[in-house]
Design a protein around this motif. Structure first.
Motif, PDB file in Angstrom:
ATOM      1  N   ARG A 127       4.972 -11.217  -2.155  1.00  0.00           N
ATOM      2  CA  ARG A 127       6.196 -10.479  -2.459  1.00  0.00           C
ATOM      3  C   ARG A 127       6.002  -9.693  -3.748  1.00  0.00           C
ATOM      4  NH1 ARG A 127      10.439 -14.003  -4.176  1.00  0.00           N
ATOM      5  NH2 ARG A 127      10.069 -12.991  -6.184  1.00  0.00           N
ATOM      6  N   LEU A 128       5.465 -10.387  -4.769  1.00  0.00           N
ATOM      7  CA  LEU A 128       5.264  -9.732  -6.068  1.00  0.00           C
ATOM      8  C   LEU A 128       4.345  -8.526  -5.918  1.00  0.00           C
ATOM      9  CD1 LEU A 128       4.961 -12.769  -8.459  1.00  0.00           C
ATOM     10  CD2 LEU A 128       6.848 -11.125  -8.254  1.00  0.00           C
ATOM     11  N   GLU A 129       3.329  -8.740  -5.163  1.00  0.00           N
ATOM     12  CA  GLU A 129       2.388  -7.644  -4.954  1.00  0.00           C
ATOM     13  C   GLU A 129       3.085  -6.462  -4.315  1.00  0.00           C
ATOM     14  OE1 GLU A 129      -0.890  -9.109  -2.693  1.00  0.00           O
ATOM     15  OE2 GLU A 129      -1.761 -10.100  -4.439  1.00  0.00           O
ATOM     16  N   LYS A 130       3.917  -6.827  -3.327  1.00  0.00           N
ATOM     17  CA  LYS A 130       4.633  -5.784  -2.615  1.00  0.00           C
ATOM     18  C   LYS A 130       5.551  -5.030  -3.578  1.00  0.00           C
ATOM     19  CE  LYS A 130       6.431  -5.947   2.089  1.00  0.00           C
ATOM     20  NZ  LYS A 130       7.073  -6.966   2.925  1.00  0.00           N
ATOM     21  N   GLU A 131       6.262  -5.832  -4.395  1.00  0.00           N
ATOM     22  CA  GLU A 131       7.205  -5.213  -5.349  1.00  0.00           C
ATOM     23  C   GLU A 131       6.461  -4.314  -6.315  1.00  0.00           C
ATOM     24  OE1 GLU A 131      10.638  -8.632  -5.378  1.00  0.00           O
ATOM     25  OE2 GLU A 131       9.366  -8.336  -7.162  1.00  0.00           O
ATOM     26  N   ALA A 132       5.376  -4.856  -6.839  1.00  0.00           N
ATOM     27  CA  ALA A 132       4.594  -4.079  -7.804  1.00  0.00           C
ATOM     28  C   ALA A 132       4.150  -2.764  -7.175  1.00  0.00           C
ATOM     29  CB  ALA A 132       3.392  -4.893  -8.264  1.00  0.00           C
ATOM     30  N   ALA A 133       3.720  -2.900  -5.951  1.00  0.00           N
ATOM     31  CA  ALA A 133       3.235  -1.710  -5.265  1.00  0.00           C
ATOM     32  C   ALA A 133       4.366  -0.701  -5.123  1.00  0.00           C
ATOM     33  CB  ALA A 133       2.688  -2.105  -3.901  1.00  0.00           C
TER      34      ALA A 133
END
Ligand SMILES: Nc1ncnc2c1ncn2[C@@H]1O[C@H](COP(=O)(O)OP(=O)(O)O)[C@@H](O)[C@H]1O
Ligand SMILES: [Mg+2]
Lengths: 442, 568
Positions: free
Chosen positions: A303-309
């Motif tokens: 999720r964090l990765e997605k958000e960061a992206a």
């Protein structure tokens, strides 16, 4: 010995085969066994082996040291002290008897092999046969002998043995309490419980509980197995005795029905008990939490990765947009400036052209309207000015400027006229003016 | 009776001395083994002695005395010989003279004298008397004084038991040339037939007797036999089948004669019941039904009753299943699979029972031959196998000096290394993982050994590779495509649905080899079309090997060798 026929072909030799360097592989170590000294082939073997030699008693001992034994010896595995209380049991109460204990197999129970049961039985018979007791001056009491026979009858009959094993409480391992488990011995404590419960499984082998290093798949497989447990456990061993057939038939049928119901009820309870047991273990199993956390972490990470992206993308988009706007603005300014510049130049050019035109026209006046001698008539003036304007309209501003430059400062009439004539010539040759169109300069 | 006969004066027979029955056999001049009938015409002579006012009866006549004269009738004594009282099981003697402790041995208290005084007769003396009777029967038949014998014993007979038996025989005027194991005698009886082919195979001998059953798993390699495992069961045998019938007929009798009393609870009635039940049991091995008929069975009531084979097989199902399990357990103990067993030799009187043979046949794969009267027309009478084998062995060694026999059976001769794995050649592909292993030498073959194979080659001939490897036998199990699964929850309400879901999904089991160890490679070049390759492997006693390979009929051979382990 007749030769063996092998119908399958040998493999084709591959082109790049080369004889291997002598291999160091050897035959696997052999087992020393006795060959039976029987039959003509053995006698031939004996002749070859002896070859006039005689062997001594020492040879015998030496030869026999490593021989693989094929007869079982009593390895003392079936020996436990006999409880005096057990020895005085009444065989009539066989249902209440612990058949494994009677045969000295308490520590084996459902794990005892058929062979162990047989050997245990024999051992007990040799010891407790009534004739032995009589010989030892004891009583003729054969009650415990009967217990032994009953135990063997049940344990060596697969169906009866399962019925007894189903109700063999001595083989049960009580699940540990939550407190006990939380002291940190989950695998050891519950492992034993599941091992004991596993004896009822129709599907063998039963997966093991494992330890904290077990993989998620193994753990999942384990619990799946236990939630789909297929048990052969049944409860007829606890049946109430059905009265003899001579008695009232209704009574008999009644007891039978009661037994059937009791069995079914116990089976249902047992299924529920096992389910609860598995539930409890699952709830206490740290691995489940560990896997869940890992899964969580994994999910969070994603999720964090997605958000960061997404954030990065948004930022990039904003930046791009900003740049675009900036560029546009700059362009606009430049354009505006260019536009403004153009206007000025145009005006300047216009002004220059005006000035040039004035110079050209002035030159026409200077050249006395191309009229030689005296003042020019009004018509001549008009014609000359018309022709001058005609030329001006036919040439662009640069040519006009060039013309102006040529005319600038010129006072001589003929010179000025010649310049105009040259200009007309250029225009005529460029096809912009017809010969003689400028009459005043013809 | 002191000195051994010189080999030239020996007249040797084979003796099978069982707990229930004994047999005597001799080998004719043509090398054919023959079982001898005694004066009463019996080839299976009950191992029973009975005394009536000093007169000694043996065999069938003695057995009849179990009804009236049980106390002076000695039966089921063989296993007591050479044992101390502590280690014997007196159970089978329940209905005859009971064994007693006597000094360090076992004895019986019987009235064996004319004056009817009671005397203590040791089991050793009883055995001597029994063997003397057997010797006399054989001597009468052969017309010469029999003075030597090969006697069969169970594989777990101890040295002390053999010693006691040897002494008892000597006292009866019989020199024991050799004791041989009962199951091995059975194998020898089959292998001595002229039509027998010498092949490497694993054999199970299931000897189903009267009061015990013994199973041996035997590796037969080039005519030599090694016992891989044994199993003994003292709780299944003919007596259990007799008991099933006794219970059946007793209940039928009680149904018919309410006041007849239970014939099992009276010694005499019980003895009658047992004798007739055994007769009925034997009749059911041949006929599809048999008659039980005893005059005055109990309390003066006569009883006749018929039983058919089906009924008998139903009530005996548990005993039959126990026989099958015993055999399977023995195979497992030998660390073999049923697929490894080529033959099951059924021996012993109970082996006549058709259902036991057919149950075994269905518990083993189709590749296993069950040699029993009901499953194989060429089977040898299972009751005669041991005696025949003993007679054959007797004929082989009777001319040997005693010292020679002693030395030939010495452990220095008999203890031999046996190969742990098979040795063979890779066929079709040279890749160990895809090539097919074909064995030349089976695992458990004693060394030294030499084996030759004739092997096919690719159709076009050309160059081939001879790759010699060790192979481990593996059982490949293929599960059938799961059929539409029988409804999972068939919670049966009937109480005895024994293992109902065990047999519906038959898996396919095959015996194959896994190549473990490449020992040598050799190339054979320029083979002609359709050529065959001859490969010979020689394994020495130290496990070093040599081999050669050549085109059959060709002159050139390639040779190779590998070393003994630990001598690299
Ligand atoms: N034809 C037959 N059918 C079934 N059982 C038989 C038959 N012949 C003998 N028996 C049984 O075989 C048993 C004896 O087997 P045997 O091998 O001769 O004895 P043991 O090894 O105990 O001396 C007895 O129980 C006897 O009733
Ligand atoms: Mg026998």
């Amino acid at each position: 010995m007749t030769t063996v026929q092998i119908g399958l072909p040998l493999p084709v030799l591959s082109k790049d085969w080369s004889a291997p360097t002598e291999s160091n592989n050897t035959l696997t170590a052999a087992t020393d066994r006795n060959i039976e000294p029987v039959g003509p082939h053995f006698l031939a073997h004996a002749r070859r082996k002896r070859h006039k030699r005689t062997f001594s008693e020492d040879d015998r001992i030496q030869a026999q040291t490593n021989v693989k034994k094929v007869e079982d010896e009593d390895a003392g595995e079936i020996s436990e002290p006999e409880d005096p209380l057990m020895l005085s049991r009444d065989a009539k109460d066989w249902k209440g008897q612990d058949h494994y204990a009677v045969l000295g197999l308490s520590k084996y129970r459902y794990k005892a092999t058929e062979d162990q049961i047989k050997r245990a039985h024999r051992k007990k018979v040799l010891k407790h046969h009534p004739d032995k007791k009589a010989a030892a001056g004891g009583t003729e009491d054969d009650s415990f002998f009967k217990c032994i026979q009953k135990a063997t009858e049940i344990l060596s009959d697969p169906v009866k043995r399962r019925q007894f094993d189903s109700c063999d409480e001595n083989a049960d391992v009580e699940p540990p309490s939550k407190k006990e488990t939380q002291k940190g011995n989950f695998y050891k404590l519950w492992g034993k419980v599941f091992e004991a419960e596993g004896r009822f499984s129709k599907n063998q082998p039963v997966p093991k509980l494992g330890n904290d290093k077990s993989t998620k798949e193994d753990v999942e497989h384990f619990y799946n197995f236990w939630y789909n447990f297929d048990s052969w456990r049944s409860f007829e061993y606890q049946d109430e005795d059905v009265p003899d057939d001579n008695e009232n038939r209704d009574q008999k049928r009644h007891v039978e029905r009661k037994n059937q119901n009791a069995r079914r009820k116990k089976k249902t309870e047992d299924t529920a008990r096992l389910r609860k047991l598995v539930d409890d273990a699952l709830a206490l199993d740290e691995r489940i939490k560990k896997f869940r956390q890992a899964e969580h972490a994994q999910k969070n990470k994603k999720r964090l990765e997605k958000e960061a992206a997404a954030k990065r993308e948004a930022e990039e988009a904003a930046k791009a947009k900003e740049e675009e706007a900036k560029l546009k603005a700059e362009q606009e300014i430049a354009e505006k400036a260019a536009k403004a510049d153009g206007k000025k130049a145009k005006e300047a050019a216009k002004n220059a052209a005006k000035k040039n035109k004035r110079v050209v026209r002035g030159a026409t006046k200077e050249a006395n309207y191309f009229h030689s001698g005296g003042a020019a008539s009004a018509a001549q003036i008009d014609s000359a000015l018309n022709d001058t304007d005609l030329i001006i309209t036919k040439i662009d501003s640069e040519e006009l400027a060039a013309l102006t430059a040529k005319l600038n400062g010129k006072k001589d009439l003929a010179e000025i006229k010649q310049i105009f004539l040259d200009e007309i010539k250029t225009l005529v040759s460029a096809g912009k003016l017809k010969e003689g169109e400028a009459k005043s300069l013809a | 009776m002191s000195e051994e006969e010189s080999p030239a004066e020996r007249v040797a027979i084979g003796i099978s001395f069982g707990n229930s029955y004994s047999s005597i056999a001799y080998t004719s001049g043509e090398g054919k083994a023959e079982v001898i009938a005694n004066e009463e015409g019996d080839r299976q002579i009950p191992s029973i002695l009975s005394y009536v006012t000093g007169e000694e009866f043996q065999g069938t006549q003695a057995k009849a005395q179990l009804v009236r004269n049980a106390k002076n009738t000695v039966a089921y004594f063989r296993d007591f010989l050479g044992q101390d009282f502590k280690s014997i099981d007196p159970t089978p003697c329940h209905n005859s003279a009971h064994p007693l402790q006597h000094e360090s041995t076992v004895a019986f208290k019987i009235k064996d004298k004319e004056d009817d005084t009671e005397s203590t007769v040791t089991v050793s003396e009883i055995t001597t008397r029994h063997l003397r009777k057997l010797k006399n029967s054989a001597s009468d038949y052969l017309g010469k004084n029999v003075n030597a014998a090969v006697i069969t014993v169970p594989t777990n007979f101890s040295d002390a038991q053999k010693e006691a038996l040897s002494k008892a025989a000597k006292d009866a005027g019989i020199e024991v040339l050799q004791f041989i194991n009962e199951p091995v005698a059975a194998v020898l009886a089959y292998d001595a037939r002229p039509e027998a082919k010498l092949a490497d195979k694993n054999i199970v001998v299931a000897d189903l007797g009267g009061i015990r059953s013994d199973v041996a798993v035997i590796a037969s390699r080039g005519g030599m036999y090694s016992i891989l495992a044994t199993a003994h069961d003292y709780d299944v045998g003919g007596a259990q089948l007799d008991q099933v019938l006794m219970d059946y007929f007793a209940k039928e009798f009680l149904k018919k004669w309410k006041n007849g009393g239970d014939p099992r609870s009276d010694d005499r009635a019980s003895a009658k019941l047992k004798l007739e039940s055994e007769a009925v049991k034997k009749a059911l091995s041949i006929g599809s039904s048999a008659n039980f008929s005893v005059e005055s069975l109990s309390k003066g009531f006569d009883f006749t009753c018929s039983i058919n084979r089906m009924r008998y097989e139903t009530i005996s199902a548990k005993v039959f299943a126990a026989f099958t399990r015993l055999v399977l357990n023995a195979v497992e103990k030998a660390q073999l699979d049923p697929l490894d067993i080529s033959e099951i030799i059924l021996a012993g009187g109970t082996a006549h029972t058709p259902r036991i043979a057919s149950s075994l046949a269905s518990a083993f794969p189709g590749s296993t031959t069950v040699l029993a009267p009901s499953t194989s027309p060429t089977a040898i009478n299972p009751s005669e196998l041991a005696a025949r084998g003993a007679a054959i062995q007797a004929s082989l060694i009777q001319e040997f000096e005693t010292e020679d026999i002693e030395q030939s059976t010495h452990p220095m001769v008999t203890v031999t290394p046996h190969l742990a794995r098979a040795i063979g050649v890779l066929c079709i592909s040279s890749d160990e993982s895809t090539g097919v292993f074909r064995h030349l030498v089976e695992a458990e073959t004693p060394v030294p050994v030499r084996r030759t194979a004739i092997i096919a080659t690719p159709r076009e001939g050309g160059d081939v590779l001879v790759k010699i490897c060790e192979g481990i036998r593996v059982i490949k199990v293929t599960k059938p495509e799961p059929k539409a699964k029988a409804n999972g929850k068939a919670e049966n309400d009937s109480d005895d649905d024994e293992d109902s879901d065990e047999s519906d999904e038959e898996e396919l089991r095959e015996k194959t080899y896994k190549v473990e160890n490449v020992l040598a490679e050799a190339a054979l070049k320029g083979l002609s079309k359709g050529a065959k390759v001859e490969l010979q492997i020689n394994v020495a006693a130290d496990l070093s090997c040599t081999f050669f390979a050549r085109e059959v009929g060709g002159k050139v051979a390639v040779r190779g060798a590998w070393k003994a382990p630990g001598k690299a």
